[in-house]
Scaffold this motif. Structure first.
Motif, mmCIF file in Angstrom:
data_model
loop_
_atom_site.group_PDB
_atom_site.id
_atom_site.type_symbol
_atom_site.label_atom_id
_atom_site.label_comp_id
_atom_site.label_asym_id
_atom_site.label_seq_id
_atom_site.Cartn_x
_atom_site.Cartn_y
_atom_site.Cartn_z
ATOM 1 N N MET A 1 34.551 5.755 46.924
ATOM 2 C CA MET A 1 34.324 6.964 47.715
ATOM 3 C C MET A 1 34.840 6.782 49.143
ATOM 4 N N LYS A 2 35.526 7.817 49.657
ATOM 5 C CA LYS A 2 36.033 7.720 51.028
ATOM 6 C C LYS A 2 34.928 8.110 52.004
ATOM 7 N N ARG A 3 34.484 7.150 52.753
ATOM 8 C CA ARG A 3 33.379 7.413 53.675
ATOM 9 C C ARG A 3 33.349 6.338 54.760
ATOM 10 N N ILE A 4 32.615 6.637 55.812
ATOM 11 C CA ILE A 4 32.316 5.608 56.806
ATOM 12 C C ILE A 4 30.809 5.387 56.759
ATOM 13 N N VAL A 5 30.405 4.124 56.706
ATOM 14 C CA VAL A 5 28.979 3.807 56.686
ATOM 15 C C VAL A 5 28.556 3.483 58.122
ATOM 16 N N PHE A 6 27.441 4.078 58.553
ATOM 17 C CA PHE A 6 26.908 3.738 59.877
ATOM 18 C C PHE A 6 25.712 2.815 59.691
ATOM 19 N N ALA A 7 25.828 1.608 60.227
ATOM 20 C CA ALA A 7 24.829 0.563 59.972
ATOM 21 C C ALA A 7 23.627 0.687 60.902
ATOM 22 N N THR A 8 22.715 1.584 60.561
ATOM 23 C CA THR A 8 21.448 1.643 61.297
ATOM 24 C C THR A 8 20.341 2.151 60.384
ATOM 25 N N GLY A 9 19.131 1.729 60.694
ATOM 26 C CA GLY A 9 17.966 2.252 59.985
ATOM 27 C C GLY A 9 17.163 3.142 60.928
ATOM 28 N N ASN A 10 17.696 3.360 62.127
ATOM 29 C CA ASN A 10 16.997 4.147 63.148
ATOM 30 C C ASN A 10 17.378 5.622 62.993
ATOM 31 N N GLU A 11 16.391 6.431 62.573
ATOM 32 C CA GLU A 11 16.671 7.850 62.259
ATOM 33 C C GLU A 11 17.090 8.637 63.500
ATOM 34 N N GLY A 12 16.477 8.318 64.656
ATOM 35 C CA GLY A 12 16.819 9.020 65.899
ATOM 36 C C GLY A 12 18.278 8.791 66.269
ATOM 37 N N LYS A 13 18.681 7.535 66.134
ATOM 38 C CA LYS A 13 20.061 7.167 66.426
ATOM 39 C C LYS A 13 21.006 7.857 65.450
ATOM 40 N N MET A 14 20.635 7.849 64.167
ATOM 41 C CA MET A 14 21.497 8.415 63.114
ATOM 42 C C MET A 14 21.713 9.914 63.332
ATOM 43 N N ALA A 15 20.667 10.625 63.779
ATOM 44 C CA ALA A 15 20.792 12.072 64.013
ATOM 45 C C ALA A 15 21.844 12.322 65.095
ATOM 46 N N GLU A 16 21.813 11.505 66.155
ATOM 47 C CA GLU A 16 22.806 11.669 67.229
ATOM 48 C C GLU A 16 24.200 11.336 66.722
ATOM 49 N N VAL A 17 24.312 10.247 65.980
ATOM 50 C CA VAL A 17 25.616 9.801 65.481
ATOM 51 C C VAL A 17 26.268 10.875 64.606
ATOM 52 N N ARG A 18 25.490 11.481 63.725
ATOM 53 C CA ARG A 18 26.029 12.534 62.844
ATOM 54 C C ARG A 18 26.613 13.673 63.670
ATOM 55 N N MET A 19 25.880 14.066 64.720
ATOM 56 C CA MET A 19 26.332 15.190 65.538
ATOM 57 C C MET A 19 27.614 14.815 66.291
ATOM 58 N N ILE A 20 27.646 13.619 66.827
ATOM 59 C CA ILE A 20 28.806 13.203 67.642
ATOM 60 C C ILE A 20 30.051 13.002 66.766
ATOM 61 N N LEU A 21 29.852 12.504 65.546
ATOM 62 C CA LEU A 21 31.017 12.172 64.704
ATOM 63 C C LEU A 21 31.389 13.285 63.724
ATOM 64 N N LYS A 22 30.745 14.467 63.855
ATOM 65 C CA LYS A 22 30.964 15.467 62.792
ATOM 66 C C LYS A 22 32.409 15.985 62.756
ATOM 67 N N ASP A 23 33.151 15.876 63.870
ATOM 68 C CA ASP A 23 34.538 16.350 63.860
ATOM 69 C C ASP A 23 35.545 15.243 63.511
ATOM 70 N N LEU A 24 35.054 14.102 63.059
ATOM 71 C CA LEU A 24 35.973 12.993 62.741
ATOM 72 C C LEU A 24 36.757 13.252 61.444
ATOM 73 N N GLY A 25 36.227 14.141 60.606
ATOM 74 C CA GLY A 25 36.971 14.521 59.398
ATOM 75 C C GLY A 25 36.726 13.612 58.214
ATOM 76 N N CYS A 26 35.611 12.887 58.217
ATOM 77 C CA CYS A 26 35.272 12.081 57.042
ATOM 78 C C CYS A 26 33.751 11.981 56.952
ATOM 79 N N PRO A 27 33.228 11.795 55.733
ATOM 80 C CA PRO A 27 31.767 11.703 55.595
ATOM 81 C C PRO A 27 31.207 10.459 56.293
ATOM 82 N N ILE A 28 30.119 10.652 57.031
ATOM 83 C CA ILE A 28 29.427 9.528 57.682
ATOM 84 C C ILE A 28 28.099 9.364 56.958
#
Ligand code: IMP
Length: 205
Positions: A1-28
């Motif tokens: 599967m074409k994806r980027i994995v973000f290595a964190t278990g911190n939900e607060g951090k992950m919510a920010e990361v999703r928003m910031i990377l949403k225009d990268l053009g690949c699933p995070i």
């Protein structure tokens, strides 16, 4: 599967990361979504070392392009503590309201510029070929006199940003991502990723 994995278990951090990377053009995807449950020993002495440890460890498990953030709060009056120990400061499971009020107490009687602090974020990207790239950014602020705001996570309620006249917990998620350590370090990483042949071959072919 074409994806980027973000290595964190911190939900607060992950919510920010999703928003910031949403225009990268690949699933995070988070580690949890990727079904990865690995205990990572963050024994680096710098934010960069820990970010690289996290990204490289998870890349070896899944073989994907893996991003990781290591971040924390440096309080100048406290010799830049809690720094790389920000998550573990006073114990990993101690509620942040306890940690925040402890820091406020440590700074009792301290005024003005002496309350200076910053959030630091180092982002590491581990590529399947073993290469690693990093970016780093900070946001400068002051430790507040009381907790304010309910957005964000962690130390946000005591991190006052003079230019905005509020804490990062009083900013909207969009505002915080535009000026935050993590927002700026991830924007810089996006630029580096788009220049990488490995990234372009995977997501633009
Ligand atoms: P890490 O997940 O090991 O990188 O730990 C990062 C820790 O630094 C978090 O658990 C918070 O305690 C603190 N931290 C980092 N970034 C922020 C932020 O944006 N707001 C509030 N606290 C943060």
């Amino acid at each position: 599967m074409k994806r980027i994995v973000f290595a964190t278990g911190n939900e607060g951090k992950m919510a920010e990361v999703r928003m910031i990377l949403k225009d990268l053009g690949c699933p995070i995807v988070s580690m949890k979504e990727a079904g990865i449950d690995v205990n990572i020993v963050e024994d680096g002495k710098t934010f960069e070392e820990n970010a690289i440890i996290k990204a490289s460890t998870i890349m070896k498990v899944c073989g994907d392009i893996v991003l990781a953030d290591d971040s924390g709060l440096e309080v100048d009056y406290m010799d830049k503590q809690p720094g790389v120990y920000s998550a573990r400061y006073m114990g990993e499971d101690t509620p942040y309201t306890v940690k925040n009020n402890h820091i406020i107490k440590e700074l009792e009687g301290v005024e003005g510029d002496e309350r200076s602090a910053r959030f630091v974020s180092a982002i590491a990207c581990a590529l399947p070929n073993g290469d690693v790239i990093t970016t780093r950014a900070t946001i400068e602020g002051r430790i507040g006199y009381e907790e304010k705001g309910t957005n964000g996570f962690g130390y946000d309620p005591i991190f006052y940003v003079p230019e905005f006249g509020c804490t990062t917990a009083e900013m909207t998620p969009e505002q915080k991502n535009q000026v935050s350590h993590r927002g700026k370090a991830l924007e810089a990483m996006k630029i580096k990723l788009k220049e990488l042949s490995e990234f372009n071959e995977m997501f633009n072919s």
